[in-house]
Design a protein around this motif. Structure first.
Motif, PDB file in Angstrom:
ATOM      1  N   SER A 161       0.839  -1.199   0.000  1.00 33.87           N
ATOM      2  CA  SER A 161       0.000   0.000   0.000  1.00 33.87           C
ATOM      3  C   SER A 161       0.871   1.245   0.000  1.00 33.87           C
ATOM      4  O   SER A 161       1.822   1.358   0.766  1.00 33.87           O
ATOM      5  CB  SER A 161      -0.892  -0.007   1.244  1.00 33.87           C
ATOM      6  N   GLY A 162       0.535   2.195  -0.865  1.00 30.55           N
ATOM      7  CA  GLY A 162       1.297   3.435  -0.914  1.00 30.55           C
ATOM      8  C   GLY A 162       0.764   4.479   0.064  1.00 30.55           C
ATOM      9  O   GLY A 162       1.374   5.517   0.266  1.00 30.55           O
ATOM     10  N   PHE A 163      -0.380   4.187   0.653  1.00 28.06           N
ATOM     11  CA  PHE A 163      -1.040   5.133   1.561  1.00 28.06           C
ATOM     12  C   PHE A 163      -0.362   5.028   2.921  1.00 28.06           C
ATOM     13  O   PHE A 163      -0.618   4.102   3.679  1.00 28.06           O
ATOM     14  CB  PHE A 163      -2.519   4.735   1.655  1.00 28.06           C
ATOM     15  N   ARG A 164       0.527   5.974   3.237  1.00 31.51           N
ATOM     16  CA  ARG A 164       1.234   5.842   4.504  1.00 31.51           C
ATOM     17  C   ARG A 164       1.684   7.191   5.043  1.00 31.51           C
ATOM     18  O   ARG A 164       1.918   8.138   4.294  1.00 31.51           O
ATOM     19  CB  ARG A 164       2.429   4.918   4.363  1.00 31.51           C
ATOM     20  N   ALA A 165       1.778   7.240   6.351  1.00 28.58           N
ATOM     21  CA  ALA A 165       2.217   8.451   7.025  1.00 28.58           C
ATOM     22  C   ALA A 165       3.557   8.201   7.691  1.00 28.58           C
ATOM     23  O   ALA A 165       3.806   7.109   8.210  1.00 28.58           O
ATOM     24  CB  ALA A 165       1.183   8.855   8.074  1.00 28.58           C
ATOM     25  N   SER A 166       4.434   9.211   7.654  1.00 25.89           N
ATOM     26  CA  SER A 166       5.757   9.082   8.250  1.00 25.89           C
ATOM     27  C   SER A 166       6.004  10.244   9.192  1.00 25.89           C
ATOM     28  O   SER A 166       5.613  11.370   8.901  1.00 25.89           O
ATOM     29  CB  SER A 166       6.840   9.113   7.168  1.00 25.89           C
ATOM     30  N   ASP A 167       6.679   9.970  10.306  1.00 22.13           N
ATOM     31  CA  ASP A 167       7.021  11.063  11.214  1.00 22.13           C
ATOM     32  C   ASP A 167       8.411  11.598  10.848  1.00 22.13           C
ATOM     33  O   ASP A 167       9.010  11.193   9.864  1.00 22.13           O
ATOM     34  CB  ASP A 167       6.938  10.606  12.669  1.00 22.13           C
ATOM     35  N   LYS A 168       8.925  12.525  11.681  1.00 23.34           N
ATOM     36  CA  LYS A 168      10.186  13.188  11.349  1.00 23.34           C
ATOM     37  C   LYS A 168      11.330  12.210  11.147  1.00 23.34           C
ATOM     38  O   LYS A 168      12.140  12.356  10.248  1.00 23.34           O
ATOM     39  CB  LYS A 168      10.549  14.165  12.480  1.00 23.34           C
ATOM     40  N   ARG A 169      11.366  11.197  12.020  1.00 24.38           N
ATOM     41  CA  ARG A 169      12.446  10.230  11.940  1.00 24.38           C
ATOM     42  C   ARG A 169      12.419   9.493  10.601  1.00 24.38           C
ATOM     43  O   ARG A 169      13.440   9.355   9.921  1.00 24.38           O
ATOM     44  CB  ARG A 169      12.282   9.241  13.087  1.00 24.38           C
ATOM     45  N   ALA A 170      11.220   9.025  10.219  1.00 20.80           N
ATOM     46  CA  ALA A 170      11.094   8.296   8.953  1.00 20.80           C
ATOM     47  C   ALA A 170      11.329   9.222   7.760  1.00 20.80           C
ATOM     48  O   ALA A 170      11.904   8.819   6.749  1.00 20.80           O
ATOM     49  CB  ALA A 170       9.726   7.641   8.861  1.00 20.80           C
ATOM     50  N   ILE A 171      10.905  10.478   7.875  1.00 21.35           N
ATOM     51  CA  ILE A 171      11.140  11.446   6.794  1.00 21.35           C
ATOM     52  C   ILE A 171      12.639  11.583   6.536  1.00 21.35           C
ATOM     53  O   ILE A 171      13.092  11.566   5.397  1.00 21.35           O
ATOM     54  CB  ILE A 171      10.516  12.822   7.140  1.00 21.35           C
ATOM     55  N   ALA A 172      13.405  11.678   7.620  1.00 24.28           N
ATOM     56  CA  ALA A 172      14.856  11.824   7.475  1.00 24.28           C
ATOM     57  C   ALA A 172      15.459  10.595   6.794  1.00 24.28           C
ATOM     58  O   ALA A 172      16.343  10.720   5.942  1.00 24.28           O
ATOM     59  CB  ALA A 172      15.496  12.049   8.841  1.00 24.28           C
ATOM     60  N   VAL A 173      14.968   9.410   7.161  1.00 27.90           N
ATOM     61  CA  VAL A 173      15.471   8.187   6.537  1.00 27.90           C
ATOM     62  C   VAL A 173      15.121   8.162   5.052  1.00 27.90           C
ATOM     63  O   VAL A 173      15.971   7.911   4.196  1.00 27.90           O
ATOM     64  CB  VAL A 173      14.886   6.927   7.234  1.00 27.90           C
ATOM     65  N   PHE A 174      13.868   8.485   4.741  1.00 22.39           N
ATOM     66  CA  PHE A 174      13.419   8.406   3.354  1.00 22.39           C
ATOM     67  C   PHE A 174      14.015   9.506   2.486  1.00 22.39           C
ATOM     68  O   PHE A 174      14.114   9.359   1.267  1.00 22.39           O
ATOM     69  CB  PHE A 174      11.890   8.460   3.281  1.00 22.39           C
ATOM     70  N   ALA A 175      14.409  10.614   3.100  1.00 27.24           N
ATOM     71  CA  ALA A 175      15.023  11.684   2.319  1.00 27.24           C
ATOM     72  C   ALA A 175      16.403  11.271   1.830  1.00 27.24           C
ATOM     73  O   ALA A 175      16.878  11.760   0.811  1.00 27.24           O
ATOM     74  CB  ALA A 175      15.116  12.958   3.148  1.00 27.24           C
TER      75      ALA A 175
END
Lengths: 263, 126
Positions: A161-175
């Motif tokens: 599923s592409g429908f997902r929410a990320s917090d700051k920590r995950a945003i930093a990883v995905f960036a």
């Protein structure tokens, strides 16, 4: 757009909408997100569309980021996560432009971030679901779900599923790490997140049928899907990310602070 | 001197000249030129002294020198192709990163222009 000192309590949410030739649905998707969630910012990442996706998304009131050529969902999403990181968003949510993801579930997903770094909106299996799949495609989804559940130590049922929410920590990883390969954008990115210490969970959501196009169900294609899923998963499990950045990325390019606004 | 030797010498010399010319015209980077230079010189030496190839064949317990030659040649080509795939992947990944950065910068620029247009003229500035 700077942080609006709005009435909402400090949590700044960015909705990232990857769009490739979605002129027929992107406008409605953006408008629906704005109507249901007036406090969120919307970034449509145009993945090299040849149609009016950009114009319609902008007309609907979204910020539009234009990739010069098609990179795939992974490229569009990493662009979105970098934007979220640089502008200091607390939460980034992916919503597909085809209208499949119902933005009314957005608060549910965000609420789930209280005990996790990534919340997946998982398709709720029910009778009459247009997304019932069988054969190799089904085996692939079960296999992926089992392995990722074990890895993340929670029960996950719909990891593609592409429908997902990320917090700051995950945003930093995905960036810094977000695969551009097919299936990498969903499956491998989850493995990356788990292995870099993010907690993953899911909440059940209803998916709507896409405005246009259906997933192919021919046996050959399903078999190919299974094969690619196994390859993507296998690679994801043996790769290393912890210390490295994606090619062309440096620590500085990830942590560039928000440009100061004169005046 | 047999026809095979002459072919080998001619081939390696042509390769070396082509390499030199490409380097001179900035059509080839040194890091790729080096490996081809080594290969061309190797071919030249073997063509000049075929006894080296025969000795290596006996040493490895093979019967036909040509087999050893073809084996080494395919191996070298395989490794080179693999290296090119690696370089190509790196370049693609860098291109992707650049494309993403360009998209983000373009957005920032458009936003700055838009903000400047919508703001009333600053009286403190001339």
């Amino acid at each position: 757009m700077q942080a609006m000192p709005g009435p909402s309590t400090s949590v700044r949410v960015l909705v990232i909408v990857p769009a490739w030739n979605e002129q027929d649905s992107v406008g409605a998707t953006v408008r629906e997100i704005r109507e249901t969630n007036p406090d969120v910012d919307i970034l449509v990442v145009d993945d090299g569309s040849g149609d009016d996706t950009v114009e319609r998304a902008a007309a609907a009131g979204a910020e539009v980021c234009r990739l010069p050529f098609n990179l795939g969902v992974g490229g569009a999403m990493r662009t979105g996560y970098r934007y979220a990181l640089r502008h200091g968003y607390d939460v980034a949510v992916q919503i597909d432009a085809d209208g499949q993801h119902d933005p009314r579930y957005l608060p549910t997903l965000i609420a789930g971030l209280d005990d996790a770094d990534i919340v997946i909106g998982a398709r709720f299996a029910r009778t009459g679901d247009p997304y019932v799949v069988r054969g190799p495609r089904r085996w692939a989804m079960v296999l992926l779900a089992r392995v990722l559940s074990r890895l993340s130590r929670t029960r996950l049922t719909d990891v593609t599923s592409g429908f997902r929410a990320s917090d700051k920590r995950a945003i930093a990883v995905f960036a810094s790490h977000y695969p551009a390969e097919y299936l990498g954008d969903t499956v491998e990115s989850l493995v990356i997140a788990v292995r870099t210490g993010c907690r993953v969970t899911q909440v059940p959501v209803d998916m709507r049928s896409r405005s246009a196009g259906q997933p192919s169900s021919s046996p050959v294609r399903s078999a190919v899907y299974l094969l690619r899923a196994v390859v993507a998963l296998g690679l994801a499990l043996v790769r290393r990310w912890e210390e490295s950045f994606d090619e062309g990325t440096t620590r500085a390019s990830i942590t560039t602070p928000e440009p100061s606004v004169p005046g | 001197m047999s026809a095979v030797n002459i072919l080998g010498i001619a081939g390696s010399l042509i390769t070396l000249i082509a390499l030199f010319e490409m380097l001179r015209r900035h059509r080839l980077r040194e890091k790729y030129a080096l490996i081809w230079f080594v290969i061309a010189v190797g071919v030249f030496v073997v063509a000049l002294f075929p006894v080296l190839l025969q000795r290596a064949t006996t040493l490895l317990g093979l019967q036909v020198p040509a087999n050893l030659l073809f084996f080494i040649a395919s191996l070298v080509l395989l490794i080179l192709t693999l290296q090119h795939s690696y370089e190509l992947g790196r370049v693609e990944e860098r291109t992707r990163t650049l494309a993403e950065e360009v998209a983000l910068l373009r957005l920032e620029l458009e936003r700055a222009t838009r903000d400047a247009d919508h703001q009333p003229p600053d009286p403190t500035r001339g």
